[in-house]
Design a protein around this motif. Sequence first.
Motif, short mmCIF file in Angstrom:
data_model
loop_
_atom_site.label_atom_id
_atom_site.label_comp_id
_atom_site.label_asym_id
_atom_site.label_seq_id
_atom_site.Cartn_x
_atom_site.Cartn_y
_atom_site.Cartn_z
N LYS A 66 0.79 -1.20 -0.08
CA LYS A 66 0.17 0.08 0.07
C LYS A 66 0.94 1.44 0.05
O LYS A 66 1.98 1.16 0.83
N VAL A 67 0.52 2.20 -0.54
CA VAL A 67 1.26 3.83 -0.76
C VAL A 67 1.25 4.10 0.78
O VAL A 67 0.09 4.49 1.27
N SER A 68 2.36 4.53 1.12
CA SER A 68 2.54 5.17 2.52
C SER A 68 3.94 6.09 2.25
O SER A 68 4.53 5.68 1.39
N PRO A 69 4.16 7.05 3.00
CA PRO A 69 5.38 7.73 3.19
C PRO A 69 6.62 6.61 3.18
O PRO A 69 7.52 6.70 2.35
N GLN A 70 6.38 5.70 3.82
CA GLN A 70 7.60 4.54 3.97
C GLN A 70 7.86 3.81 2.67
O GLN A 70 8.76 3.51 2.11
N THR A 71 6.42 3.23 2.09
CA THR A 71 6.64 2.77 0.82
C THR A 71 6.99 3.17 -0.43
O THR A 71 7.77 2.68 -1.28
N VAL A 72 6.27 4.47 -0.67
CA VAL A 72 6.43 5.06 -1.82
C VAL A 72 7.94 5.94 -1.97
O VAL A 72 8.17 6.13 -3.07
N LYS A 73 8.89 6.02 -0.81
CA LYS A 73 10.07 6.82 -1.13
C LYS A 73 10.95 6.17 -2.01
O LYS A 73 11.93 7.02 -2.60
N ASP A 74 10.80 5.06 -2.18
CA ASP A 74 11.75 4.31 -3.30
C ASP A 74 11.13 3.94 -4.61
O ASP A 74 11.74 3.26 -5.20
N PHE A 75 9.92 4.40 -4.53
CA PHE A 75 9.18 3.99 -5.93
C PHE A 75 9.15 5.01 -7.21
O PHE A 75 9.53 6.40 -6.57
N SER A 76 8.81 4.74 -8.14
CA SER A 76 9.08 5.75 -9.28
C SER A 76 8.30 6.95 -8.95
O SER A 76 7.01 6.77 -9.03
N ALA A 77 8.90 8.20 -9.13
CA ALA A 77 8.10 9.27 -9.16
C ALA A 77 7.13 9.64 -10.23
O ALA A 77 5.97 9.93 -9.96
N VAL A 78 7.57 9.22 -11.33
CA VAL A 78 6.73 9.72 -12.53
C VAL A 78 5.48 8.69 -12.21
O VAL A 78 4.03 8.94 -12.35
N GLY A 79 5.59 7.36 -11.94
CA GLY A 79 4.54 6.41 -11.62
C GLY A 79 3.93 6.91 -10.75
O GLY A 79 2.46 6.67 -10.76
N TYR A 80 4.13 7.14 -9.68
CA TYR A 80 3.22 7.57 -8.33
C TYR A 80 2.43 8.86 -8.70
O TYR A 80 1.05 8.82 -8.56
#
Length: 507
Positions: free
Chosen positions: A179-193
């Motif tokens: 699930k998207v959270s500050p902890q999980t999203v920090k290393d995910f694609s910015a364009v994708g998010y």
Amino acid sequence: MFKALPFFITICLIVQAGFAQQKVAAADVQNASVTFKINQVLQSNMVIQQNKPFKVWGQAVSGEAVTVKADWMLQPVTVIAGADNKFMAIINVPEAKKGDYTAHTLTAESHQKKIMLTDLLIGDTWFLSGQSNMQFAMREVKDAATEVAAATSPNIRILNVGFNWNTKPIDTLKGDWQKVSPQTVKDFSAVGYYFGKELQSKLDIPIGLIYSGIGGSWEQAYVAQDVMAADTMLNRVYLKPFFDDPKSKEKLDGVFSFDRVYQPFLIHNAMINPFYNLSIKGICWYQGESNRAERESYLRLSYAQIKSWRTAFAQGDLPFYYVQVAPHAYEKFDSTLNDYAFFREVQEKISAMNNTAMAVTMDVGDAKNIHPTNKKPVGDRLARIALNRTYGMLDINYEGPHVDYVAFKKKKAIVNFTPASVKTKLRTTDGAEPKFFMIAGADQVFWPAEAKIINNTIELSTKQVKKPVAVRYAFTNYPVTNLENENGLPAVPFRTDNWAEPVVAKK
């Protein structure tokens, strides 16, 4: 009364029986080593693609029944594992309902062993791939601390696939649905998010995002070997040099190396192939920097990639939306160089293919940084394309000003844009006159032009050209532009001439 069998026949029967017992024993040993499991692509927390048949596949003992049941199904589906110890069940998935974020479960059961997936959402899943600007993480963006802290969207689910490559197609992967959270999203694609966030906001349904790619990679690494082998040009340009290179004989150890990510099909085998059974809504692609010296071969390769991915996913002409490479100098700060502009021109030609479109980035590049940090506009523009083209929200414009034709009147050139791209008025981001227009006469020498917005056209002139015959806009390597429409969408670079690209001496 039966006669005794001849001795040699008796011996043959005993030997055959022995072989049969050995076969059964071998099969038992083989079956004993087969663990019932579903493929790693399918996990708890994922988004199940709405309104499409959904495949549940994995490994089970040959001949054993596998029963699949989801809580939205009235009846389970049962299949038999094949001789290769693999199974695949296909189930129907209902249409997503706006505002419905119900958590679902799915079970697969075989030989008294049950696997349960929980907290599944029904919505749309998009597959994202490409090199470093697509991999560029949320923790690296402009205003990262604020942006990451605000990323509390549990109805967006992400899968960040770990790097791998292989000489043969495989179906395993590294990574967990989250699930998207500050902890999980920090290393995910910015364009994708940013893309997914805008879709989720406008559609009000669950959104799944998969990023499977790696920085520095070349496009040929994402295309299957047999696809390139079947095309004379692609075989000559990509496959033959690879197999002639001693590095092609070196063992792959799964560790990333910049000196090998140009090699064809290896990333495809390990990072694209595992997903071909998955139902998805569409594809977003951001790549090109590594292939920037190519022209015709890159266009041919892009067509082959899109066509082959669509064929392998077997879900029709899936939407394929991609990002233009952003302005960058590559440490050659000569404002007249235009080799990157010629590459961007090739990129634009990809959109001639059905159900494709390009997000323009001419206003968010950085001459000194190959990885511009302002990624939100890029994700938002991909979302605009999808909302208009895939979801039918025709009131959402996705096109920046796109040249229609240029009229030459004595000493002036008048640039006219396609009506669809200037539904809202032309403007500049800074209130100044439009930058980076150039005009040339018959001598093919281009001069900077004075540009004025007249209604929805651009009027160009310069004292250096008495009789203009050609116009170029933003047709150099690193022009960060200011011309846009009132939707904030930048104008697309163009040239009206067909003059040959100049040969630049290598230093």
